[in-house]
Scaffold this active site. Structure first.
Site, PDB file in Angstrom:
ATOM      1  N   GLU A  47       0.837  -1.201   0.000  1.00  0.00           N
ATOM      2  CA  GLU A  47       0.000   0.000   0.000  1.00  0.00           C
ATOM      3  C   GLU A  47       0.872   1.252   0.000  1.00  0.00           C
ATOM      4  OE1 GLU A  47      -3.029  -2.899   1.770  1.00  0.00           O
ATOM      5  OE2 GLU A  47      -1.146  -2.234   2.667  1.00  0.00           O
ATOM      6  N   THR A  48       0.319   2.310  -0.589  1.00  0.00           N
ATOM      7  CA  THR A  48       0.875   3.657  -0.527  1.00  0.00           C
ATOM      8  C   THR A  48      -0.256   4.574  -0.093  1.00  0.00           C
ATOM      9  OG1 THR A  48       2.409   3.171  -2.341  1.00  0.00           O
ATOM     10  CG2 THR A  48       2.001   5.488  -1.848  1.00  0.00           C
TER      11      THR A  48
END
Length: 291
Positions: A47-48
């Site tokens: 994830e970002t």
């Protein structure tokens, strides 16, 4: 144009490099959905996140969470990591009770801040979880994945709260750590039941050993799963509320894939808090332009 700050973090780590990596764009105001998704695809991290001014009443800031392929409403390590980044960047300060409030797709969530500096630990109150299916709902896929496994006291179940996972208890820690699952069948289970996949756990001297297989989003094995551990904790709290795990415990996760995560679970008055320590590994700026 002012530089856009960026941090790459190691969340839920017992040691540097032992946790789950997370990218955080600190100043994402003005970024389009397409720009965020393109950047998240480029980082190729699980994830970002992208930090923005809050829109909801009572929130200190807003975090949007992207996998390489789509935006998701909630996940544990991006929530803890985003709060860590926002604190370090000076965007927020805890209130008198030591709490900051993060807006995300799952609503406005309290995050408890304990300690300062490298020893600081953050705890998010996990979204309320409910059991939405027993083992029979998993059909042949679940039966096939768990065939030959000696199961523990709690029966397999599908649990939902921010995310949806299948959870299953193994009777033995060594069996859990040495297990070689059929990943293709876990993928079929995830698709057929609209879940992320399967989390399995076994009791240890400190609490639980956990392994998570989010095949529904194309990940073979997750080294540190905050949301999944929140669901496991809620399931344990509901079905084993007088046992040794009833008020909380420590999770070991990720050793099977070369990591060493330490996730702290607290269970208080029906609320589950998921937390731990975060290390900042990279602190700089990002130059990301529209195509």
């Amino acid at each position: 144009m002012s530089p856009i700050r960026y941090k790459q973090l190691d969340v839920f780590a017992a040691r540097h490099g032992g946790g789950n990596p997370l990218g955080v764009v600190i100043d994402a105001q003005g970024w389009s959905d397409e720009r965020m998704q393109r950047f998240a695809h480029w980082t190729n991290l699980v994830e970002t996140t992208f930090l923005l001014p809050a829109r909801a009443e009572g929130a200190d800031y807003r975090a949007r969470i992207f996998t390489p392929s789509k935006e998701i409403p909630f996940a544990g390590h991006p929530t803890i990591g985003s709060a860590h980044a926002a604190l370090d960047a000076g965007l927020i300060t805890p209130d008198a009770a030591g709490v900051v409030w993060q807006e995300c797709g799952a609503g406005v969530l309290p995050i408890l801040v304990e300690g300062t500096g490298p020893a600081r630990e953050l705890f998010v109150q996990a979204p309320k979880a409910t059991v939405v299916g027993d083992a029979s709902k998993g059909g042949e896929c679940l039966s096939s994945v768990l065939y030959g496994v000696a199961l523990g006291a709690l029966q397999p179940a599908c649990v939902e709260g921010g995310r949806r996972w299948w959870v299953a208890e193994f009777a033995d820690e060594a069996a859990l750590r040495g297990w070689r699952p059929d990943h293709a069948t876990i993928r079929k289970l995830a698709v057929a039941t609209d879940t992320l996949g399967l989390c399995v756990f076994a009791r240890t001297a400190e609490g639980l050993a956990v392994r998570a297989f989010p095949a529904g989003v194309g990940i073979v094995e997750d080294p540190a799963s905050g949301a999944a551990n929140g669901l496991i904790a809620a399931y344990v709290a509901t079905h084993d509320h007088t046992g040794a795990l009833a008020k909380g415990y420590v999770v070991s996760q990720g050793r099977e894939v070369g990591h060493d995560a330490r996730i702290i679970i607290r269970i208080d008055g029906g609320h589950v808090w998921v937390g731990g320590r975060t290390n900042t590994i990279i602190d700089g700026v990002v130059d990301w332009r529209d195509a």
